[in-house]
Scaffold this active site. Structure first.
Site, mmCIF file in Angstrom:
data_model
loop_
_atom_site.group_PDB
_atom_site.id
_atom_site.type_symbol
_atom_site.label_atom_id
_atom_site.label_comp_id
_atom_site.label_asym_id
_atom_site.label_seq_id
_atom_site.Cartn_x
_atom_site.Cartn_y
_atom_site.Cartn_z
ATOM 1 N N ALA A 55 -45.087 77.388 30.948
ATOM 2 C CA ALA A 55 -43.710 77.876 30.833
ATOM 3 C C ALA A 55 -43.411 78.321 29.406
ATOM 4 O O ALA A 55 -42.741 79.344 29.195
ATOM 5 C CB ALA A 55 -42.725 76.802 31.282
ATOM 6 N N ALA A 58 -44.994 81.659 28.917
ATOM 7 C CA ALA A 58 -44.194 82.675 29.599
ATOM 8 C C ALA A 58 -42.939 83.020 28.805
ATOM 9 O O ALA A 58 -42.617 84.208 28.617
ATOM 10 C CB ALA A 58 -43.811 82.195 31.003
ATOM 11 N N GLU A 59 -42.240 82.008 28.306
ATOM 12 C CA GLU A 59 -41.016 82.274 27.542
ATOM 13 C C GLU A 59 -41.330 82.987 26.234
ATOM 14 O O GLU A 59 -40.596 83.869 25.806
ATOM 15 C CB GLU A 59 -40.227 80.997 27.272
ATOM 16 C CG GLU A 59 -38.951 81.291 26.516
ATOM 17 C CD GLU A 59 -37.780 80.421 26.887
ATOM 18 O OE1 GLU A 59 -36.700 80.664 26.331
ATOM 19 O OE2 GLU A 59 -37.926 79.505 27.715
ATOM 20 N N THR A 60 -42.432 82.628 25.614
ATOM 21 C CA THR A 60 -42.838 83.291 24.375
ATOM 22 C C THR A 60 -43.066 84.778 24.618
ATOM 23 O O THR A 60 -42.545 85.634 23.888
ATOM 24 C CB THR A 60 -44.118 82.633 23.818
ATOM 25 O OG1 THR A 60 -43.834 81.273 23.492
ATOM 26 C CG2 THR A 60 -44.625 83.365 22.583
ATOM 27 N N SER A 63 -39.793 86.651 25.626
ATOM 28 C CA SER A 63 -38.866 86.715 24.493
ATOM 29 C C SER A 63 -39.314 87.727 23.455
ATOM 30 O O SER A 63 -38.499 88.475 22.901
ATOM 31 C CB SER A 63 -38.718 85.334 23.854
ATOM 32 O OG SER A 63 -38.085 84.446 24.746
#
Length: 136
Positions: A55, A58-60, A63
């Site tokens: 996760a 994925a967020e990295t 973003s």
């Protein structure tokens, strides 16, 4: 901004979660971002890649891509993430690929797939970022 310019503009990750997880960004544009992350050091007690590490990858990726989309004077902040874990990894390096689903004036949404060394799907995530005016 070219992909090369976008990669060159990424701020230092020293002392961040990105550094701790060993995430290495290899491609970056508003439409697509790619990075790798080692499984070793990012496992849960049973020896499997930690779902939170997937996760975070994925967020990295989403973003970073959303920040390129936002452009100068604006910022992208994550407001929602969901992740489905399909299979486990015990070793090697995983690759995450974020692909833009929606690039709007206020929201940017990405689908992120995380695959193992053999190209097998480990995780599918979706991240939505809000585009705001940058603060000093």
């Amino acid at each position: 901004m070219t992909d090369t310019d976008a990669l060159a503009a990424v701020p230092s990750t020293v002392g961040t979660l990105i550094e701790r997880l060993g995430i290495e960004l290899t491609e970056l544009s508003a439409n697509r971002a790619v990075a790798t992350m080692p499984v070793e050091g990012n496992t849960q007690p049973y020896g499997l890649l930690h779902g939170g590490a997937s996760a975070a990858l994925a967020e990295t990726l989403g973003s970073y891509a959303a920040q390129v989309h936002a452009g100068p004077g604006r910022a992208a902040v994550g407001i929602e993430i969901s992740a489905t874990h399909h299979r486990a990894a015990r070793s090697g390096v995983v690759t995450g690929t974020a692909t833009a689903i929606h690039l709007g004036n206020r929201l940017a949404t990405y689908q992120v797939v995380v695959e193992d060394d053999g190209g097998r799907l480990l995780c599918t995530a979706r991240l939505t970022c809000m585009v705001i005016e940058a603060r000093d």
